[in-house]
Design a protein around this motif. Structure first.
Motif, PDB file in Angstrom:
ATOM      1  N   ILE A  11       3.176   1.945 -12.290  1.00  9.72           N
ATOM      2  CA  ILE A  11       3.474   3.354 -12.391  1.00  9.72           C
ATOM      3  C   ILE A  11       3.274   4.247 -10.983  1.00  9.72           C
ATOM      4  O   ILE A  11       3.387   4.873 -10.872  1.00  9.72           O
ATOM      5  CB  ILE A  11       2.871   3.820 -13.822  1.00  9.72           C
ATOM      6  N   ALA A  12       2.394   3.798 -10.100  1.00 10.97           N
ATOM      7  CA  ALA A  12       1.386   5.062  -8.909  1.00 10.97           C
ATOM      8  C   ALA A  12       1.524   3.902  -8.580  1.00 10.97           C
ATOM      9  O   ALA A  12       1.110   4.316  -7.504  1.00 10.97           O
ATOM     10  CB  ALA A  12       0.486   5.708  -9.729  1.00 10.97           C
ATOM     11  N   VAL A  40      -5.132   5.309  -3.613  1.00  9.80           N
ATOM     12  CA  VAL A  40      -4.808   6.435  -3.799  1.00  9.80           C
ATOM     13  C   VAL A  40      -3.183   6.668  -4.357  1.00  9.80           C
ATOM     14  O   VAL A  40      -2.703   6.253  -4.026  1.00  9.80           O
ATOM     15  CB  VAL A  40      -4.761   7.176  -2.565  1.00  9.80           C
ATOM     16  N   PRO A  41      -3.147   6.978  -5.551  1.00 13.14           N
ATOM     17  CA  PRO A  41      -2.142   7.018  -6.487  1.00 13.14           C
ATOM     18  C   PRO A  41      -0.235   7.629  -5.614  1.00 13.14           C
ATOM     19  O   PRO A  41      -0.408   8.619  -4.649  1.00 13.14           O
ATOM     20  CB  PRO A  41      -2.157   8.078  -7.318  1.00 13.14           C
ATOM     21  N   HIS A  42       0.590   6.875  -6.119  1.00 11.38           N
ATOM     22  CA  HIS A  42       1.772   7.329  -5.008  1.00 11.38           C
ATOM     23  C   HIS A  42       2.278   9.142  -5.888  1.00 11.38           C
ATOM     24  O   HIS A  42       1.365   9.338  -6.832  1.00 11.38           O
ATOM     25  CB  HIS A  42       2.985   6.814  -5.959  1.00 11.38           C
ATOM     26  N   SER A  43       2.660   9.669  -4.557  1.00  7.57           N
ATOM     27  CA  SER A  43       3.363  11.142  -5.178  1.00  7.57           C
ATOM     28  C   SER A  43       4.126  11.290  -6.212  1.00  7.57           C
ATOM     29  O   SER A  43       4.057  12.321  -6.935  1.00  7.57           O
ATOM     30  CB  SER A  43       3.504  11.799  -3.927  1.00  7.57           C
ATOM     31  N   GLY A  44       4.240   9.909  -6.501  1.00  6.48           N
ATOM     32  CA  GLY A  44       5.543  10.001  -7.578  1.00  6.48           C
ATOM     33  C   GLY A  44       5.050  10.640  -8.952  1.00  6.48           C
ATOM     34  O   GLY A  44       5.513  11.097 -10.236  1.00  6.48           O
ATOM     35  N   ARG A  57      -4.794   8.801 -12.533  1.00 12.87           N
ATOM     36  CA  ARG A  57      -4.653   6.957 -13.219  1.00 12.87           C
ATOM     37  C   ARG A  57      -5.822   6.581 -13.036  1.00 12.87           C
ATOM     38  O   ARG A  57      -6.325   6.595 -12.280  1.00 12.87           O
ATOM     39  CB  ARG A  57      -3.806   6.675 -11.652  1.00 12.87           C
ATOM     40  N   MET A  58      -5.998   5.639 -14.341  1.00 17.39           N
ATOM     41  CA  MET A  58      -6.602   4.736 -14.105  1.00 17.39           C
ATOM     42  C   MET A  58      -6.301   2.713 -13.661  1.00 17.39           C
ATOM     43  O   MET A  58      -5.506   2.629 -14.964  1.00 17.39           O
ATOM     44  CB  MET A  58      -7.665   4.792 -15.653  1.00 17.39           C
ATOM     45  N   GLN A  59      -6.611   2.433 -13.296  1.00 15.27           N
ATOM     46  CA  GLN A  59      -6.371   0.937 -12.736  1.00 15.27           C
ATOM     47  C   GLN A  59      -7.018   0.116 -14.338  1.00 15.27           C
ATOM     48  O   GLN A  59      -8.594   0.260 -14.812  1.00 15.27           O
ATOM     49  CB  GLN A  59      -6.682   0.562 -11.353  1.00 15.27           C
ATOM     50  N   GLU A  93       1.018  -0.799   0.384  1.00 14.00           N
ATOM     51  CA  GLU A  93      -0.184   0.000  -0.216  1.00 14.00           C
ATOM     52  C   GLU A  93       0.758   0.938   0.157  1.00 14.00           C
ATOM     53  O   GLU A  93       1.152   1.650   0.131  1.00 14.00           O
ATOM     54  CB  GLU A  93      -1.098  -0.150   1.418  1.00 14.00           C
ATOM     55  N   ARG A  94       0.359   2.394  -0.860  1.00 11.86           N
ATOM     56  CA  ARG A  94       0.471   4.040  -0.901  1.00 11.86           C
ATOM     57  C   ARG A  94       2.498   3.186  -1.555  1.00 11.86           C
ATOM     58  O   ARG A  94       3.047   3.958  -1.218  1.00 11.86           O
ATOM     59  CB  ARG A  94       1.090   4.433   0.264  1.00 11.86           C
ATOM     60  N   THR A  95       3.039   2.374  -2.291  1.00  9.31           N
ATOM     61  CA  THR A  95       4.323   2.304  -2.322  1.00  9.31           C
ATOM     62  C   THR A  95       4.408   2.050  -3.680  1.00  9.31           C
ATOM     63  O   THR A  95       3.566   1.426  -4.733  1.00  9.31           O
ATOM     64  CB  THR A  95       5.246   1.260  -1.681  1.00  9.31           C
TER      65      THR A  95
END
Length: 454
Positions: free
Chosen positions: A164-165, A170-174, A180-182, A82-84
């Motif tokens: 990518i995200a 919740v997509p990564h801040s990068g 982002r569409m999964q 999660e979140r990485t």
């Protein structure tokens, strides 16, 4: 470059004897992945090479310990944290039980695309090529961030495997402000690509790992709607994409055509030849050789045509030194390229306008090259540094000058020269021919200058 890797979050999900070894490891920033196979010693793979992490072998309990602490595996046998940006892939036995894990470290590297910042600003669609593990996903993640945050464009990421995200709602801040569409299933990626266009009005669509014919066709459809594409695909170079039937549509597709006897004789080929079928979905192609060396195809259309005819094309090689200095080099054309392929040298690519007026009509470009051992030319509205780089490849047969009176001919951008009546009047007075090109392209400049000395 700034690196955000959340490595601690990955290490905490590993058995304690592995975590302890890596936590105290001085070179862990070079860690690529951790491989855990049942009945074998755990292995870490660094950029410098592989290394065993313990004398203890991996048991069923060790694998179960990790599986319980990460998300569920998808149909592609991938999971995340999660979140990485980390990715855990599994290997299953014949009973579908997991007996091996590959824990790959995900990193958001800020500043990694400074080497191609100018290409992003051009607004052209970009295809990124490279072997697995070279960093293509990291590159397009940073491209998405720069386009959305710094260039303030509406960016949609089609994130098939959540690489990518990250593996979270919740997509990564990068990825910055990009959306982002999964994709629930890999085979639905092409439908999600088209859905993004129809529902969310993006200016840019970012796609990782275009791999099927349907996805290539969807990319073409998106390009035809005027949306900028940034995508990656597996393949070391452009030739690999041309030879791949599923992906060749990305660069225009190929087809067999039969030409006349006269045309075949002129080209020096057989009557049945391979040609590009249509316009490419991507205008630029980048071959990622390694982190610090990228090969750029500035014009995919011309590069594909040259490859299909068995000739060299102009390749731009960008090398980034460790002191952040950027070096740009160009590969030289084959010496007799233009003579054998005069069809390239036409009105569509390079418009040649002669302003000799009072000069004998029988004189031509060839006589200009023969009469003068060394030719001197004056560049107008063209980068002198770029011209000097090109001239180093031409064995000093053409010399650059900043004084019009010393020039044998003038080369400039068509739209600028058209408005400069003073320059044209001076050229007329001194009987200096003027040659114009349609755009500031290394490809066109190199070909024109090569034409004079061939």
């Amino acid at each position: 470059m700034n690196i955000d890797n959340d490595l601690e979050k990955l290490l905490k999900n590993l058995p304690f004897f592995i975590y302890q070894h890596l936590y105290n490891y001085s070179n862990r920033e070079r860690l690529i992945e951790i491989v855990l196979d049942l009945g074998r010693r755990p292995e870490a793979r660094f950029t410098t090479g592989p290394e065993y992490l313990s004398q203890k072998i991996i048991s069923w309990q060790d694998i179960d310990y990790i599986i319980k602490r990460i998300s569920k595996f998808s149909g592609e046998n991938r999971a995340g944290i999660e979140r990485t940006l980390h990715r855990i892939s599994c290997i299953r036995n014949r009973q579908f039980l997991i007996n091996g894990l590959t824990c790959r470290v995900g990193r958001a590297i800020f500043g990694t695309i400074s080497i191609i910042r100018d290409l992003l600003e051009s607004g052209k669609s970009i295809l990124i090529l490279g072997k697995p593990g070279v960093g293509k996903t990291t590159i397009i993640r940073e491209i998405a961030r720069v386009l959305s945050d710094e260039m303030e464009k509406r960016v949609i990421i089609i994130d098939t495997s959540n690489e990518i995200a990250g593996d979270s709602d919740v997509p990564h801040s990068g990825i910055g402000r990009a959306r982002r569409m999964q994709v629930p299933k890999t085979e639905l990626q092409h439908k999600i690509m088209l859905e993004a266009i129809e529902n969310h009005m993006p200016q840019v669509i970012v796609i990782d790992e275009i791999g099927t014919e349907l996805e290539a066709l969807a990319a073409r459809t998106i390009a035809e709607k005027g949306v900028q594409l940034v995508g990656t695909t597996h393949g070391n170079c452009l030739e690999n994409v041309i030879k791949n039937p599923s992906l060749s549509d990305l660069i225009g597709g190929i087809q067999y055509v039969t030409i006349s006897d006269e045309e075949a004789k002129r080209r020096g080929t057989q009557k049945s030849i391979i040609e590009r079928k249509s316009y490419p979905a991507f205008q630029l192609a980048i071959e990622v050789n390694n982190v610090y060396s990228w090969t750029i195809h500035e014009n995919v259309e011309n590069s594909v045509d040259s490859i299909l005819r068995g000739n060299f094309t102009i390749l731009q090689i960008r090398n980034k030194k460790r002191n952040e200095k950027l070096l740009i080099k160009y590969k030289r054309l084959q010496k007799d390229f233009l003579i054998k392929n005069s069809r390239f040298f036409n009105q569509e690519m390079i418009s040649i306008h002669r302003n000799w007026f009072e000069m004998d009509k029988s004189k031509n470009i060839g006589s200009l090259a023969l009469k003068n051992t060394n030719l001197t030319f004056y560049p107008y509205s063209l980068s002198k540094n770029l011209i000097r780089e090109i001239l180093t490849k031409l064995d000093d047969k053409i010399i650059l000058t900043t004084e019009i009176k010393k020039a044998n001919f003038i080369v400039g951008l068509k739209k600028h020269l058209r408005q400069n009546f003073r320059l044209k009047k001076l050229a007329h007075k001194r009987k200096i021919p003027i040659y114009t090109i349609n755009q500031r392209s290394v490809y066109q400049i190199m070909r024109l200058l090569q034409f004079f000395i061939s």
